[in-house]
Design a protein around this motif. Structure first.
Motif, PDB file in Angstrom:
ATOM      1  N   HIS A  24       0.841  -1.199   0.000  1.00  4.84           N
ATOM      2  CA  HIS A  24       0.000   0.000   0.000  1.00  4.84           C
ATOM      3  C   HIS A  24       0.879   1.254   0.000  1.00  4.84           C
ATOM      4  O   HIS A  24       2.020   1.236   0.468  1.00  4.84           O
ATOM      5  N   TYR A  26       0.980   3.642   1.878  1.00  6.33           N
ATOM      6  CA  TYR A  26       1.422   4.116   3.204  1.00  6.33           C
ATOM      7  C   TYR A  26       2.580   3.303   3.783  1.00  6.33           C
ATOM      8  O   TYR A  26       3.018   3.572   4.907  1.00  6.33           O
ATOM      9  N   PHE A  63      -7.125  -5.917   6.764  1.00  4.27           N
ATOM     10  CA  PHE A  63      -8.316  -5.995   5.903  1.00  4.27           C
ATOM     11  C   PHE A  63      -7.926  -6.017   4.431  1.00  4.27           C
ATOM     12  O   PHE A  63      -8.653  -6.561   3.590  1.00  4.27           O
ATOM     13  N   SER A 214      -8.583   9.792  -3.034  1.00  5.35           N
ATOM     14  CA  SER A 214      -7.895   8.611  -2.477  1.00  5.35           C
ATOM     15  C   SER A 214      -6.384   8.772  -2.607  1.00  5.35           C
ATOM     16  O   SER A 214      -5.898   9.699  -3.254  1.00  5.35           O
TER      17      SER A 214
HETATM   18  P1  13P Z   1      -6.830   4.411  -0.145  1.00  6.90           P
HETATM   19  O1  13P Z   1      -7.839   3.476  -0.699  1.00  6.90           O
HETATM   20  O2  13P Z   1      -7.036   5.819  -0.549  1.00  6.90           O
HETATM   21  O3  13P Z   1      -5.447   3.917  -0.443  1.00  6.90           O
HETATM   22  O4  13P Z   1      -7.006   4.481   1.440  1.00  6.90           O
HETATM   23  C1  13P Z   1      -6.630   3.436   2.215  1.00  6.90           C
HETATM   24  C2  13P Z   1      -6.763   3.708   3.642  1.00  6.90           C
HETATM   25  O5  13P Z   1      -6.877   2.792   4.421  1.00  6.90           O
HETATM   26  C3  13P Z   1      -6.776   5.062   4.119  1.00  6.90           C
HETATM   27  O6  13P Z   1      -6.669   5.072   5.503  1.00  6.90           O
END
Ligand code: 13P
Length: 303
Positions: A24, A26, A63, A214
């Motif tokens: 991801h 992040y 998740f 997003s």
């Molecule tokens: P995104 O779908 O924008 O990557 O967001 C994921 C998420 O968990 C934000 O906290």
């Protein structure tokens, strides 16, 4: 051992084992850098669904790995650290959703992907922050909609579409650490910067932004605009990829507090151990997976 050597070992072992590494936006920079694909929740679900690999090493939170397993049940999906949960997903136990459904028996249930497999299994549609507007807009305007578990995203969808939604008061603690006061200070410090924030931010924060989208939407926003500076209102791991992709642009966090401790649990060491020992395998009970898949597939067919 140097980080470069460790990264090479992870990549070599992944290749030997035929594993696809998904991460991801992040994730820690070094984790993103060894991944085969880095993306937002929607793109990761799409990649997992299409993956030909028998083994997926999923670097995100639980998740997300669970979603990968649901949409690709034949693959073995591993997560490097089982403790990487999501407090927002934990804010809606399935029993509470069942109670809400009893209260509004005619309503359709749209569930944000940040939720457990059990909650998805009780839902009509899933959505992500990247397609929530599209999913809700596609539904019969006469039907009531229960939108769970993120109230901030729900409010945003409701405002943008001018449609009432029955909301659950869940929230992302990391995005809610970004305050309107932080936003005003960031704007004062960087007056020429464009401001883009994630829809999980509070309404007060969203009101101070130029764009709400997003994580991968943030990348697209930087690609299509030509400001020299940007203030980025989401989890701060996002800046790694943005800075790599747009080295000429000056990027600022809103606050150093916007760090998700769960996302940061995955490290190169844990990725290596995960591939060596085939752990920790994500298991979703068959019946739950079957029902959750319907809600996810309805979403994937729409985009
Ligand atoms: P995104 O779908 O924008 O990557 O967001 C994921 C998420 O968990 C934000 O906290």
């Amino acid at each position: 051992m140097s980080e470069a050597l460790l990264a090479r070992r992870v990549k070599d072992l992944a290749r030997q084992r035929g594993a696809l590494i998904l991460a991801h936006n992040y994730q820690l920079g070094e984790v993103q850098d060894v991944a085969d694909f880095v993306g937002d929740s929607l793109e990761l679900a799409q990649k997992a669904a299409q993956a030909a690999a028998d083994l997926i090493l999923f670097c995100g939170v639980h998740f997300m790995a669970e979603t990968a397993k649901i949409v690709n049940p034949d693959a073995v999906v591993l997560e490097p650290d089982v403790r990487a949960g999501c407090p927002l997903a934990d804010m809606l136990p399935v029993e509470d959703l069942c109670r809400l459904k009893k209260q509004y028996p005619e309503a359709l249930v749209v569930t944000y992907i940040n939720s457990s497999a059990e909650v998805k299994a009780q839902s009509d549609y899933c959505c992500t922050s990247g397609n929530a507007l599209k999913v809700v807009a596609s539904l019969d305007p006469q039907r009531q909609i229960i939108f769970v578990p993120d109230a901030s995203l729900g409010e945003y969808v409701s405002e943008r579409l001018g449609r009432d939604l029955i909301l659950w008061q869940g929230y992302c603690p990391t995005h809610h650490r970004i305050t309107p006061e932080d936003m005003r200070e960031a704007r004062r410090l960087h007056p020429k910067a464009a401001v883009v924030v994630h829809p999980e931010c509070t309404s007060g924060v969203r009101a101070l932004a130029d764009e709400v989208t997003s994580t991968s939407g943030i990348i697209r926003y930087l690609a299509k605009t030509d400001y020299e500076e940007y203030i980025i209102g989401t989890e701060n791991g996002m800046l790694h990829r943005l800075q790599q992709q747009f080295p000429e642009k000056k990027l600022h966090y809103v606050t150093t507090l916007a760090v998700c401790p769960n996302m940061k649990l995955n490290t190169l060491e844990k990725m290596l151990w995960s591939l060596e020992d085939t752990k920790y395998e994500v298991i979703v009970p068959e019946e739950t997976a079957r029902k959750a898949r319907l809600a996810l597939e309805r979403m994937l067919q729409l985009v």
